[in-house]
Write an enzyme that holds these catalytic residues in place. Structure first.
Site, PDB file in Angstrom:
ATOM      1  CE  LYS A  99      -1.069  -0.630   4.928  1.00 53.58           C
ATOM      2  NZ  LYS A  99      -0.732  -2.074   4.998  1.00 53.58           N
ATOM      3  CB  THR A 100       4.041   2.291   1.603  1.00 54.28           C
ATOM      4  OG1 THR A 100       3.565   2.131   2.938  1.00 54.28           O
ATOM      5  CG2 THR A 100       4.962   3.499   1.543  1.00 54.28           C
ATOM      6  CD  GLU A 155       0.881   3.395   3.751  1.00 48.61           C
ATOM      7  OE1 GLU A 155       1.221   2.386   4.395  1.00 48.61           O
ATOM      8  OE2 GLU A 155       1.675   4.293   3.415  1.00 48.61           O
TER       9      GLU A 155
END
Length: 454
Positions: A99-100, A155
Site C-alpha cells: 500500500k505504501t 495510504e
C-alpha cells in the site's frame, strides 16, 4: 503521525506534538512551523483543544491522560486524516502488502499528469522530476503534501481497523492476505474488515482490486455482485487491466498494460520485481478512473524511483551493495528476495532479517523460514516488539532452526549490532546484502558496510 501533523500545519492550523527522541523528522516538522517536544509530558498540551493519537500510544501516556482530564477532543490519527480528505476526491489504498508503494505511485502519476494532488503516504515519495512531468520533491516529510488539486491520495492502514474511518471515491485493495491477527483474532474477521472498507466507498465510487490475489479477487467478485463499480488488474486473462510480458532488467522491469478496446501501453519501471509492476498497474488503473490517459500515466510511472525503506540503497563498499527494505510479512519477504535475485546478477543475496512483533513471528515462523530460504546467507536477529510486551518464548531462532534443518546457511544472532557485523563479514565482492524488517534494523547499514572484509 508526522504526515498528519505536516498536513494540518499546511492547512493553517496551529500544531504541536511530541516524540520520545529527537531526529530528522522532528527537525523537518519544526521547519514547517510545528512546535515539537522531545519526551512526553502533560505540559506539552499547552493550549491545544484537540489531541491526535496513534494506536501506538498507550492508555497511560501523560498527554493522553491530561487531555481526557481536561475534556479535550481526542481523535485517532485516521479520524484526523479523514477530516483532511473531506473536501477532496479521496483515493484510499489498503492491503496487507504494497500500500505504501502503490499510494506513492498514484501520487507520482497524478503529479505527472498535472493534477497537483495532496497525499499522505507512510514513506518518502521518490521520483525523478522533469519539466514535462513535475514530481514530488524528496525529503524527510516527502510523504506529506497539501496540493491544490482535487484529489487526495491516502495510504489506508488496516492493521488496527482504522481504515474504516475513510469515505473514498476510489478504494484500491492490493491484497487481502491475513495479517495483524493480534488485532482481528481470525482470518474471517480480517477479511470482513475489507468488505466493510469497500462499503465505505461513496455511491458512485470504484473499487480497484488485484485479480492475482485470491482474497482481493473474492472481494472484487462480491463487490461487483452488489452492482458496484469494480476494476481488476493482474497478470491473468480475467483481469480488466492486464499486465502482460513482464520482464526484469537490472533494478527495473518492463511490461505492457492492456485494456479492452484500447491500444496497449508500454510500462517501463525503475523499481524491481513483479510485485512492483502489479503496484504500478493499480496506480495506472486509479489514474485512468480519474481521467488520466494511458500514455501519460505510464510516462509518469516511469519517473517513480521508490519510497523510503522499499528497496532503498544504503551504500556500497568493495563491490558489496547494501539495500534496506521494510518487508515484515512472509509474502513481502518472498517478493523482495525474488526481486533481489536479478538485481544481484551473478552475486549472492545475503539477508539480515529482524522479525517484527512477537505475535506475527509466532504465527508465521515457518512461512518466514520458507521465504528466507530464497537467500544464500541469512542472519536473523531478535524480535522488534514495537507495541507488544516481550514474549521470552518467541525469538528469531524460531525462524533459523527450520532453515538450518534443511541445510541453509542461517544463523540466529540476538544482538542486532553483532548480527549486522556477522552479515557484513560474510559478504564478498558482487554480493547484495539486504537489511529487512519494520523495526530499527533500518539503522544498521553503516555497521554492515563497516564489517565487509577489506
Amino acid at each position: 503521525m508526522s504526515v498528519v501533523a505536516a498536513l494540518l500545519a499546511a492547512r493553517g492550523l496551529v500544531v504541536s506534538g511530541s516524540d520520545a527522541r529527537p531526529g530528522p523528522v522532528l527537525d523537518a516538522l519544526a521547519a514547517r512551523g510545528v512546535t515539537v517536544h522531545v519526551g512526553h509530558a502533560s505540559s506539552n498540551l499547552g493550549t491545544a483543544t484537540t489531541l491526535v493519537v496513534s494506536t501506538a500510544i498507550r492508555p497511560d501516556n501523560p498527554e493522553l491522560l491530561a487531555a481526557r482530564d481536561r475534556g479535550l477532543r481526542v481523535l485517532h490519527r485516521s479520524q484526523a486524516l479523514a477530516a483532511l480528505m473531506q473536501d477532496r476526491t479521496a483515493v484510499a489504498v489498503a492491503g496487507a502488502h504494497g500500500k505504501t508503494t502503490t499510494s506513492a505511485m498514484i501520487a507520482v502519476t497524478l503529479a505527472g499528469a498535472g493534477l497537483d494532488p495532496s497525499y499522505a503516504v507512510g514513506g518518502t515519495v521518490q521520483a525523478v522530476a522533469s519539466p514535462e512531468d513535475p514530481a514530488p520533491a524528496v525529503g524527510v516529510l516527502a510523504g506529506a503534501r497539501d496540493g491544490h488539486g482535487p484529489v487526495f491520495v491516502a495510504e489506508a492502514d488496516e492493521s488496527d481497523g482504522s481504515f474504516l474511518a475513510y469515505r473514498p471515491t476510489i478504494a484500491v485493495v492490493t491484497n487481502v492476505e491475513p495479517d495483524h491477527l493480534d488485532h482481528y483474532g481470525t482470518r474471517e474477521a480480517f477479511e470482513e474488515a475489507f468488505v466493510r472498507f469497500v462499503d465505505q466507498v461513496v455511491p458512485d465510487g470504484h473499487l480497484v482490486a488485484c485479480a492475482d490475489d485470491p482474497g482481493s479477487r473474492e472481494l472484487a467478485a462480491r463487490t461487483r455482485a452488489r452492482g458496484r463499480s469494480v476494476v481488476t488488474y493482474g497478470t491473468g486473462s480475467e483481469a480488466d487491466l492486464r499486465l502482460e510480458g513482464w520482464q526484469a532488467h537490472g533494478s527495473g522491469s518492463t511490461a505492457t498494460l492492456v485494456e479492452a478496446g484500447l491500444p496497449p501501453v508500454a510500462l517501463d519501471l525503475t523499481v524491481p520485481g513483479l510485485h512492483n509492476a502489479r503496484n504500478a498497474a493499480a496506480a495506472y488503473a486509479a489514474a485512468r478512473l480519474l481521467g488520466v490517459d494511458g500514455p501519460t500515466a505510464a510516462r509518469a510511472l516511469s519517473t517513480f524511483t521508490g519510497t523510503g525503506r522499499r528497496f532503498e540503497d544504503r551504500g556500497a563498499v568493495r563491490g558489496v551493495r547494501v539495500v534496506d527494505d521494510y518487508a515484515h510479512h512472509p509474502t513481502e519477504v518472498e517478493a523482495l528476495l525474488r526481486a533481489a535475485r536479478p538485481v544481484a546478477g551473478g552475486g549472492r543475496v545475503l539477508v539480515l532479517f529482524q522479525p517484527h512483533l512477537y505475535s506475527r513471528t509466532r504465527t508465521f515462523a515457518a512461512e518466514f523460514a520458507q521465504a528466507l530460504g530464497l537467500a544464500d546467507v541469512v542472519v536473523v536477529t531478535d524480535v522488534y516488539g514495537a507495541r507488544e510486551d516481550p514474549d521470552p518464548q518467541v525469538t528469531g531462532a524460531l525462524i533459523t532452526e527450520p532453515l538450518r534443518a534443511t541445510g541453509h546457511d542461517a544463523t540466529f544472532v540476538p544482538d542486532r549490532l553483532e548480527a549486522a557485523r556477522r552479515i557484513g563479514a560474510a559478504a564478498r565482492e558482487g554480493d547484495l546484502v539486504l537489511t529487512v524488517g519494520a523495526g530499527d534494523v533500518t539503522t544498521l547499514a553503516p555497521e554492515v558496510l563497516a564489517a565487509v572484509p577489506g
